[in-house]
Write a protein that holds these residues in place. Sequence first.
Motif, short mmCIF file in Angstrom:
data_model
loop_
_atom_site.label_atom_id
_atom_site.label_comp_id
_atom_site.label_asym_id
_atom_site.label_seq_id
_atom_site.Cartn_x
_atom_site.Cartn_y
_atom_site.Cartn_z
N ARG A 151 -5.84 53.54 15.50
CA ARG A 151 -4.95 52.78 14.36
C ARG A 151 -5.67 51.22 14.62
NH1 ARG A 151 0.48 52.68 15.45
NH2 ARG A 151 0.40 53.68 17.52
N TYR A 152 -6.90 50.93 14.19
CA TYR A 152 -7.26 49.54 14.34
C TYR A 152 -6.87 48.82 13.26
CZ TYR A 152 -10.45 51.37 18.24
OH TYR A 152 -10.78 51.57 19.25
N ARG A 153 -6.46 49.19 12.30
CA ARG A 153 -5.78 48.20 11.24
C ARG A 153 -4.39 47.69 11.93
NH1 ARG A 153 -2.13 49.09 6.97
NH2 ARG A 153 -2.42 51.31 7.16
N ASP A 154 -3.92 48.61 12.88
CA ASP A 154 -2.53 48.22 13.35
C ASP A 154 -2.87 47.48 14.68
OD1 ASP A 154 -0.99 49.72 11.39
OD2 ASP A 154 -0.52 51.22 12.63
N PHE A 155 -3.96 47.85 15.10
CA PHE A 155 -4.35 46.95 16.36
C PHE A 155 -4.54 45.44 15.95
CE2 PHE A 155 -8.65 45.35 18.25
CZ PHE A 155 -8.28 45.17 19.30
N LEU A 156 -5.28 45.35 14.83
CA LEU A 156 -5.35 43.75 14.39
C LEU A 156 -3.98 43.27 13.59
CD1 LEU A 156 -7.14 41.55 13.70
CD2 LEU A 156 -7.68 42.60 11.67
N ALA A 157 -3.35 44.08 12.86
CA ALA A 157 -2.20 43.37 11.94
C ALA A 157 -1.01 43.17 12.92
CB ALA A 157 -2.00 44.20 10.80
N LYS A 158 -0.76 43.97 13.97
CA LYS A 158 0.35 44.08 14.85
C LYS A 158 0.13 43.29 16.10
CE LYS A 158 2.50 48.17 12.43
NZ LYS A 158 3.05 49.51 12.78
N ASP A 159 -0.92 44.12 16.74
CA ASP A 159 -0.88 43.77 18.21
C ASP A 159 -1.57 42.37 18.73
OD1 ASP A 159 0.23 46.29 18.56
OD2 ASP A 159 -1.75 47.43 19.23
N VAL A 160 -3.00 42.34 17.76
CA VAL A 160 -3.72 41.00 18.14
C VAL A 160 -3.00 39.82 17.47
CG1 VAL A 160 -6.07 39.81 17.46
CG2 VAL A 160 -5.95 42.23 18.13
N LEU A 161 -2.44 39.90 16.39
CA LEU A 161 -1.64 38.76 15.76
C LEU A 161 -0.47 38.51 16.64
CD1 LEU A 161 -3.57 39.01 13.16
CD2 LEU A 161 -1.37 38.75 11.84
N GLY A 162 0.20 39.25 16.97
CA GLY A 162 1.47 39.14 17.87
C GLY A 162 1.00 38.50 19.07
N PHE A 163 -0.10 38.87 19.86
CA PHE A 163 -0.52 38.41 21.08
C PHE A 163 -0.96 37.11 20.89
CE2 PHE A 163 -3.65 37.13 23.88
CZ PHE A 163 -3.20 37.42 25.22
N VAL A 164 -1.80 36.57 19.69
CA VAL A 164 -2.22 35.26 19.45
C VAL A 164 -0.89 34.39 19.22
CG1 VAL A 164 -3.34 34.11 18.02
CG2 VAL A 164 -4.54 36.12 18.73
N ASP A 165 -0.14 34.66 18.45
CA ASP A 165 0.88 33.71 17.93
C ASP A 165 2.04 33.63 19.39
OD1 ASP A 165 0.30 33.47 15.36
OD2 ASP A 165 1.42 35.11 14.73
N ARG A 166 1.93 34.72 20.09
CA ARG A 166 2.97 34.68 21.21
C ARG A 166 1.97 33.51 22.39
NH1 ARG A 166 3.51 40.09 21.08
NH2 ARG A 166 1.97 40.38 22.74
N THR A 167 0.66 33.69 22.42
CA THR A 167 -0.02 33.08 23.56
C THR A 167 -0.55 31.61 23.19
OG1 THR A 167 -0.57 35.06 24.08
CG2 THR A 167 -1.85 33.24 24.94
N TYR A 168 -0.80 31.22 21.77
CA TYR A 168 -1.19 30.00 21.22
C TYR A 168 -0.27 29.28 20.37
CZ TYR A 168 -5.40 32.03 23.71
OH TYR A 168 -6.45 32.65 24.53
N ARG A 169 -0.63 28.06 20.25
CA ARG A 169 0.10 27.29 19.23
C ARG A 169 -0.30 27.40 17.89
NH1 ARG A 169 -1.16 23.30 23.23
NH2 ARG A 169 -2.13 21.98 21.71
N THR A 170 -0.12 28.67 17.45
CA THR A 170 -0.56 28.79 15.98
C THR A 170 0.56 28.41 15.14
OG1 THR A 170 0.36 31.08 15.88
CG2 THR A 170 -1.95 30.74 16.75
N LEU A 171 0.33 28.23 13.85
CA LEU A 171 1.01 28.21 12.58
C LEU A 171 1.28 29.77 12.32
CD1 LEU A 171 -0.54 25.07 11.02
CD2 LEU A 171 1.69 25.25 11.82
N PRO A 172 2.23 30.35 12.56
CA PRO A 172 2.60 31.64 12.48
C PRO A 172 2.79 32.23 11.13
CG PRO A 172 4.25 30.77 13.60
CD PRO A 172 3.42 29.85 13.48
N LYS A 173 1.93 31.80 10.11
CA LYS A 173 2.43 32.29 8.73
C LYS A 173 1.03 32.57 7.98
CE LYS A 173 2.88 27.17 7.70
NZ LYS A 173 3.72 26.50 6.88
#
Length: 335
Positions: free
Chosen positions: A109-131
Amino acid sequence: MMGVLETQEMHSPALEGNPLGDPARRALTVYLPPGYAAGTRRYPAVYFLNAYSGSGRTWTNFSPFSLSVPERLDALIAAGSVPPFIGVFPDGWTSLGGSQWVNSDAIGRYRDFLAKDVLGFVDRTYRTLPKALSRAVVGHSSGGYGALVMGRYHPDLFSHLSAQSPDAYFEYCYLPDLPKTASALLKAGGVDAWYSAFVQRSRETKARGEDFSIISALAMAAAYSPKKGEPLNLELPFDTQTGRLRPEVWNRWLVHDPVRFVPKFIDAFRKMKTVFIDCGTRDEFNLRWGVRMIAEDFKNGGVEVTHEEFEDGHTGVNYRFERSLAVIGQRLVLD
């Protein structure tokens, strides 16, 4: 570089237990713009999807007499051509060479890997604008195809996309390799036998030049026509003894063709704030024509699209990200 590249490790629940046994723990390369460490501001994020046979680390490879993509975006930021943003380079590698960034019973499930796991990790770890308005997804070749997949399914997550030389109009880009694949599989004695020999020679010495067409065709079958219980859990779009095209399987591929799905999901693409697509006029996989068809579909569907062609082929065109990022950078929401 004035910015900083760092590598994190992240765990992906979406990739746990994937059929190929590929790791659910992945390296994630991240570009942080100048001043990130010393400040508190939040930044937009641009997600770079690797092409077939690449990985997240491919983006940072040394390029003689040229610049890597992170070096190019660093120079763009330094010149003020684009606003500072966080660059994210996830690892879409599989044991078949790639995933097309889709969910598949044969790959994972590589679409879920990007859309859920990678985005979630990046928004938790870095100072992103999460929108969505502050996120873009870009890629070349299969990575460009993946950007279109994200636009189709996740306009709530990404408001900006760039698909550069994306796989499109499968009759032109994939059909030419199917007879070569049929010949190789017939000679080897089937999918399992060919794949085992391919893995062995690739590890012991190196892959043959003609291997790329065959492993790529198997990867596409795994993405577009998975079938549990078949060798490698994929169903081929041709008969292995005669080479005759199997319409019932080939039609499963065509459902995944952007030339088919863009018009069907045009409402999703209308939600995008930026759509950039391009292709070389000498593209060796005939992708120029599929990209032209998609551009027409976007325009007919009321989607504002930037469509460009350039005098070059399919590979060695990372310099084109300077153009696509310049277009996207003007539209990223910065607060």
